[in-house]
Write an enzyme that holds these catalytic residues in place. Structure first.
Site, PDB file in Angstrom:
ATOM      1  NE  ARG A   1       2.486  52.836  15.768  1.00  0.00           N
ATOM      2  CZ  ARG A   1       3.189  52.120  14.903  1.00  0.00           C
ATOM      3  NH1 ARG A   1       3.104  50.800  14.929  1.00  0.00           N
ATOM      4  NH2 ARG A   1       3.979  52.698  14.035  1.00  0.00           N
TER       5      ARG A   1
ATOM      6  CE  LYS B   1      -1.142  64.695  35.267  1.00  0.00           C
ATOM      7  NZ  LYS B   1      -0.718  65.866  36.087  1.00  0.00           N
TER       8      LYS B   1
ATOM      9  CD  GLU C   1       1.892  64.291  45.582  1.00  0.00           C
ATOM     10  OE1 GLU C   1       0.769  64.838  45.534  1.00  0.00           O
ATOM     11  OE2 GLU C   1       2.806  64.545  44.777  1.00  0.00           O
TER      12      GLU C   1
ATOM     13  CE  LYS D   1      -3.766  61.221  40.435  1.00  0.00           C
ATOM     14  NZ  LYS D   1      -2.301  61.062  40.496  1.00  0.00           N
TER      15      LYS D   1
ATOM     16  CD  GLU E   1      -2.577  68.221  34.505  1.00  0.00           C
ATOM     17  OE1 GLU E   1      -2.463  67.769  35.658  1.00  0.00           O
ATOM     18  OE2 GLU E   1      -1.616  68.445  33.755  1.00  0.00           O
TER      19      GLU E   1
ATOM     20  NE  ARG F   1      -4.714  63.724  36.155  1.00  0.00           N
ATOM     21  CZ  ARG F   1      -4.433  62.516  35.726  1.00  0.00           C
ATOM     22  NH1 ARG F   1      -5.123  61.999  34.711  1.00  0.00           N
ATOM     23  NH2 ARG F   1      -3.479  61.799  36.284  1.00  0.00           N
TER      24      ARG F   1
ATOM     25  CG  ASN G   1      -0.399  69.226  38.790  1.00  0.00           C
ATOM     26  OD1 ASN G   1       0.220  68.218  39.104  1.00  0.00           O
ATOM     27  ND2 ASN G   1      -0.971  69.370  37.615  1.00  0.00           N
TER      28      ASN G   1
ATOM     29  CG  HIS H   1       2.587  69.009  42.221  1.00  0.00           C
ATOM     30  ND1 HIS H   1       1.812  69.041  43.359  1.00  0.00           N
ATOM     31  CD2 HIS H   1       2.901  67.704  42.012  1.00  0.00           C
ATOM     32  CE1 HIS H   1       1.661  67.800  43.808  1.00  0.00           C
ATOM     33  NE2 HIS H   1       2.308  66.979  43.020  1.00  0.00           N
TER      34      HIS H   1
ATOM     35  CG  HIS I   1       7.022  69.861  39.102  1.00  0.00           C
ATOM     36  ND1 HIS I   1       6.005  69.714  38.174  1.00  0.00           N
ATOM     37  CD2 HIS I   1       6.924  68.804  39.929  1.00  0.00           C
ATOM     38  CE1 HIS I   1       5.322  68.606  38.445  1.00  0.00           C
ATOM     39  NE2 HIS I   1       5.871  68.036  39.506  1.00  0.00           N
TER      40      HIS I   1
ATOM     41  CG  HIS J   1       7.328  64.577  43.693  1.00  0.00           C
ATOM     42  ND1 HIS J   1       7.285  65.639  42.808  1.00  0.00           N
ATOM     43  CD2 HIS J   1       6.025  64.219  43.911  1.00  0.00           C
ATOM     44  CE1 HIS J   1       6.029  65.907  42.501  1.00  0.00           C
ATOM     45  NE2 HIS J   1       5.251  65.064  43.153  1.00  0.00           N
TER      46      HIS J   1
END
Length: 347
Positions: free
Chosen positions: A105, A127, A169, A211, A221, A225, A229, A232, A236, A249
């Site tokens: 955990r 992330k 990026e 960032k 997010e 935030r 993206n 993206h 994606h 990517h």
């Protein structure tokens, strides 16, 4: 930091977590280049250093590979104080962080990014996750590293294609937040591609500053935030539609930013001059500016199908990060018919 890879990487970091043993997670490619140096640096602080080598590539960012990390942690009797070190690019960082979030955990982890993309983006912000065949990064957790150590020396061995992917990026931060940074990139692109240390240091530093500022206001997010993206949502879809690893990517994000800028233009948010300026910068970075065809029979339909799985979608409605005037981003939906026009115009 600048210098031999990890030679003095951890000398000044008193806040490193205390533990009797640590686990370095890397891939077979990066291990050949840097695992010996990192282990040597860590043995000055930790009694036992274990190494887990994963297969290289986005196509391995899945449950099966993630379990290799858990197998090693359990085999070595790792406890809640064991520290995981992610040595590699974005795939290694994302999977190691997710493993750290899940094991017992939550155990501490440190990001040691070795690609430009990871240094300017994926290692910062917390992330973590893995891909699913139907969508990228759809399974994961927000889990912050204790430390991020960027050594620019690791970029010396980065393949040209990977360097360009990382520049995608870097480029995104200008249109969404800082047009002065975009102007600096236009003036410095040749130096960046030539791996000039001073130029790379500024690119990494300023990207992380932007960032961190965004993530500091919206860690999970729920709002702001999402602007990170930019490009993206289309990107994606390209990665999933082509098969993970076919396009890097950053390559998918490069083409995705062109598509998002074109959508911004057609929604009256920016002018054509801005779109051309951004397109030229992306092209100068060595990135694709034309999107691939995902389905010859209904290309736009396939893009829309994949984008509806995007994490920003709400009740099946796709939400795009658009440029609401240079230097400012906004999250908006768009009519499918207009999105189809953009897709048809960008390949």
């Amino acid at each position: 930091m600048i210098g031999g890879a990890f030679a003095r990487a951890f000398e000044d970091y008193g806040e490193l977590p205390h533990a009797s043993q640590v686990v370095v997670v890397t891939n077979h490619v990066v291990a050949q280049l840097y695992v010996v140096q990192l282990v040597a640096a860590l043995k000055a602080r930790y009694q036992v250093v274990h190494i887990v080598k994963l297969p290289d590539g986005e196509e391995h960012k899945n449950w099966q590979t993630l379990n290799l990390i858990f197998d090693a942690l359990l085999k070595h009797g790792c406890d809640r104080k064991t520290v995981l070190f992610a040595l590699g690019g974005g795939v290694i960082g994302d999977m190691t962080g997710f493993a750290a979030a899940c094991y017992m955990r939550g155990v501490p982890f440190v990001q040691v990014p070795t690609t430009l993309l990871a240094q300017v983006d994926s290692s910062v912000g917390g992330k973590t996750g893995i891909n699913h065949p139907l969508g990228k990064n759809m399974i994961g957790a927000f889990y912050q590293p204790r430390l991020v150590v960027c050594d620019l020396a690791t970029l010396d061995t980065l393949p040209e294609r990977e360097l360009s992917a990382g520049l995608a990026e870097v480029i995104k931060y200008g249109p969404i937040a800082d047009m002065e940074f975009m102007a600096w990139q236009e003036a410095s692109m040749d130096a960046l591609r030539a791996r000039d240390r001073t130029a790379l240091a500024h690119a990494v530093r300023r990207s992380c500053e932007i960032k961190a500022w965004v993530v500091g206001q919206d860690e999970r997010e729920s709002g702001l935030r999402a602007i990170l993206n930019f490009g993206h949502t289309f990107g994606h879809a390209i990665e999933a539609g082509m098969g993970y690893g076919v396009w890097l990517h950053g390559e998918a994000v490069g083409a995705g930013m062109v598509m998002a800028a074109e959508l911004s233009l057609r929604m009256g948010l920016v002018d054509e001059k801005f779109v051309l300026r951004l397109r030229n910068l992306i092209q100068r970075a060595g990135l694709p500016v034309k999107a691939p065809v995902l389905d010859p029979s209904d290309n736009a339909g396939r893009y829309l199908e994949l984008m509806r799985v995007d994490k920003k979608a709400e009740s099946g409605e796709i939400r795009f990060v658009l440029i609401d005037g240079p230097g400012k981003a906004v999250l908006r939906s768009a009519p499918d018919a207009l999105v189809r026009e953009v897709i048809d115009a960008c390949w």
